[in-house]
Scaffold this active site. Structure first.
Site, PDB file in Angstrom:
ATOM      1  N   SER A  95     140.654  15.719 -50.619  1.00  0.00           N
ATOM      2  CA  SER A  95     140.848  16.647 -49.498  1.00  0.00           C
ATOM      3  C   SER A  95     139.654  16.523 -48.556  1.00  0.00           C
ATOM      4  CB  SER A  95     140.946  18.078 -50.025  1.00  0.00           C
ATOM      5  OG  SER A  95     139.699  18.452 -50.601  1.00  0.00           O
TER       6      SER A  95
ATOM      7  N   ASP B 222     144.132  13.631 -48.385  1.00  0.00           N
ATOM      8  CA  ASP B 222     145.053  14.742 -48.653  1.00  0.00           C
ATOM      9  C   ASP B 222     144.896  15.793 -47.537  1.00  0.00           C
ATOM     10  OD1 ASP B 222     146.852  16.239 -50.166  1.00  0.00           O
ATOM     11  OD2 ASP B 222     145.308  17.090 -51.470  1.00  0.00           O
ATOM     12  N   HIS B 223     145.995  16.224 -46.939  1.00  0.00           N
ATOM     13  CA  HIS B 223     145.994  17.258 -45.893  1.00  0.00           C
ATOM     14  C   HIS B 223     145.018  16.990 -44.742  1.00  0.00           C
ATOM     15  CE1 HIS B 223     148.737  19.912 -47.997  1.00  0.00           C
ATOM     16  NE2 HIS B 223     148.075  19.654 -49.104  1.00  0.00           N
TER      17      HIS B 223
ATOM     18  N   ASP C  69     148.777  16.608 -41.788  1.00  0.00           N
ATOM     19  CA  ASP C  69     149.464  17.862 -42.087  1.00  0.00           C
ATOM     20  C   ASP C  69     149.554  18.713 -40.826  1.00  0.00           C
ATOM     21  OD1 ASP C  69     150.481  20.204 -42.934  1.00  0.00           O
ATOM     22  OD2 ASP C  69     149.005  20.569 -44.518  1.00  0.00           O
TER      23      ASP C  69
ATOM     24  N   GLU D  97     154.153  16.602 -43.602  1.00  0.00           N
ATOM     25  CA  GLU D  97     154.697  17.759 -44.334  1.00  0.00           C
ATOM     26  C   GLU D  97     155.659  18.553 -43.472  1.00  0.00           C
ATOM     27  OE1 GLU D  97     151.852  20.189 -46.538  1.00  0.00           O
ATOM     28  OE2 GLU D  97     152.899  22.030 -45.944  1.00  0.00           O
TER      29      GLU D  97
ATOM     30  N   HIS E 182     149.912  25.466 -53.741  1.00  0.00           N
ATOM     31  CA  HIS E 182     148.623  24.966 -54.234  1.00  0.00           C
ATOM     32  C   HIS E 182     147.909  26.050 -55.041  1.00  0.00           C
ATOM     33  CE1 HIS E 182     149.198  22.431 -50.508  1.00  0.00           C
ATOM     34  NE2 HIS E 182     148.939  21.500 -51.397  1.00  0.00           N
ATOM     35  N   GLY E 183     147.165  25.656 -56.052  1.00  0.00           N
ATOM     36  CA  GLY E 183     146.339  26.599 -56.806  1.00  0.00           C
ATOM     37  C   GLY E 183     147.069  27.155 -58.019  1.00  0.00           C
TER      38      GLY E 183
ATOM     39  N   VAL F 157     148.332  16.591 -58.039  1.00  0.00           N
ATOM     40  CA  VAL F 157     147.715  17.481 -59.033  1.00  0.00           C
ATOM     41  C   VAL F 157     146.215  17.580 -58.764  1.00  0.00           C
ATOM     42  CG1 VAL F 157     147.381  17.962 -61.485  1.00  0.00           C
ATOM     43  CG2 VAL F 157     149.393  16.659 -60.760  1.00  0.00           C
ATOM     44  N   ASN F 158     145.740  18.799 -58.681  1.00  0.00           N
ATOM     45  CA  ASN F 158     144.304  19.026 -58.520  1.00  0.00           C
ATOM     46  C   ASN F 158     143.848  20.135 -59.472  1.00  0.00           C
ATOM     47  OD1 ASN F 158     141.698  18.975 -57.518  1.00  0.00           O
ATOM     48  ND2 ASN F 158     142.163  20.170 -55.698  1.00  0.00           N
TER      49      ASN F 158
HETATM   50  P1  13P Z   1     147.444  21.852 -57.204  1.00  0.00           P
HETATM   51  O1  13P Z   1     145.997  22.122 -56.968  1.00  0.00           O
HETATM   52  O2  13P Z   1     148.236  23.104 -57.263  1.00  0.00           O
HETATM   53  O3  13P Z   1     147.649  20.953 -58.370  1.00  0.00           O
HETATM   54  O4  13P Z   1     147.988  21.069 -55.924  1.00  0.00           O
HETATM   55  C1  13P Z   1     147.423  19.854 -55.562  1.00  0.00           C
HETATM   56  C2  13P Z   1     147.961  19.384 -54.272  1.00  0.00           C
HETATM   57  O5  13P Z   1     149.101  19.614 -53.929  1.00  0.00           O
HETATM   58  C3  13P Z   1     147.076  18.588 -53.399  1.00  0.00           C
HETATM   59  O6  13P Z   1     147.605  18.403 -52.137  1.00  0.00           O
END
Ligand code: 13P
Length: 281
Positions: A50, A82-83, A104, A134, A178-179, A229-230
């Site tokens: 990110s 990412d984003h 994004d 997106e 997310h999260g 996945v993060n």
């Molecule tokens: P999570 O942190 O919920 O796994 O999402 C990760 C994500 O979508 C990164 O763009």
């Protein structure tokens, strides 16, 4: 093998109906865990960061490490932003070696999202870089990317967007966030199926941490080819580090972060097998 555009990885996943992890890198140990796990599972991988993580690590320090890891890996690796929030950030990332970017524009009105994505696609495709965009607004928070009022994607808009932008992959908001989820996520599989029937493009699922395994499998069956996945990996890393830190005699950072990396590596391998990308390298 080694460093490739994301489209190369996703085209095969799309043809053979499996998903490849878009796994977020937050520090050196995350990079090692993602690459080592993918090599051991013989899986292609999308190593992503990110804007917040790039600021934390300093892109000019972290990216050469990521590129070197990718070039020396015996699996295909795409390095993906990412984003991405704006055009200049995207160009900076492409110039520094990213092989894929997400623009994004989902917080902007539809026409503005299209215009921004068209501009990014034109620049990125000119140098062989893949573009993800997106539609709908995926909820939750990832660093400074915060969405308070989530909304689902509109299938008609998805069709028009793909035709007008020539984007390579589309993140479709179908109920994930997310999260950390507060309850069980409510996913709109009908919407996902409709979008998949109407666009011939790899679909990206964001916010996969905390989504039940059977829902992940169903999403792959309905056309998802990239799964981000993060949070789940941050949790795996931190749980182990916390456990190690209970011993007051341990002070060497390698003996703290190393076990975190190894715990995370196991979590990455589980996701790879769940997504079906093992032995696809
Ligand atoms: P999570 O942190 O919920 O796994 O999402 C990760 C994500 O979508 C990164 O763009």
């Amino acid at each position: 093998m080694s460093l490739v555009p994301m489209s190369q990885i996703l085209e095969r996943a799309n043809q053979e109906d499996y998903a490849v992890g878009g796994f977020n890198m937050n520090n050196l140990e995350f990079l090692q865990a993602i690459i080592e796990a993918s090599e051991e599972e013989k899986s292609p991988v999308i190593l992503q960061a990110s804007e917040g993580a790039l600021r934390y690590m300093d892109m000019h320090l972290a990216l050469p490490m990521a590129i070197s890891a990718a070039e020396n890996a015996d699996i295909p690796v795409a390095i993906h932003l990412d984003h991405g929030s704006d055009f200049s950030k995207i160009i900076e990332c492409i110039r520094n070696g990213f092989t894929s970017v997400m623009i994004d524009g989902s917080k902007s009105p539809f026409e503005e999202n299209i215009a921004l994505t068209q501009k990014v696609v034109e620049a990125a495709h000119a140098v062989g870089v893949t573009v993800e965009a997106e539609l709908g607004k995926i909820g939750g928070a990832e660093d400074d990317h915060v969405v308070k009022s989530a909304s689902l994607a509109d299938p008609d808009e998805c069709v028009e967007f793909v035709e007008r932008t020539d984007v390579d992959a589309l993140a479709v908001a179908f109920g994930t966030a997310h999260g950390v989820y507060k309850g069980e996520p409510e996913l709109d599989f009908e919407l996902l199926a409709e979008v998949n029937n109407r666009i011939d493009l790899p679909i990206v699922m964001h916010g996969a941490s905390g989504v039940p395994e059977e829902s992940v499998v169903k999403a792959i069956e309905l056309g998802v080819n990239k799964i981000n996945v993060n949070t789940a990996f941050q949790q795996a890393w931190t749980a182990k580090v916390r456990e190690v830190l209970e011993d007051p005699d341990i002070y060497d950072p390698r003996k703290i972060c190393g076990p975190g990396r190894d715990a995370m590596k196991e979590a990455v391998k589980e996701k790879i097998r769940l997504f079906g990308s093992d032995n696809k390298a």
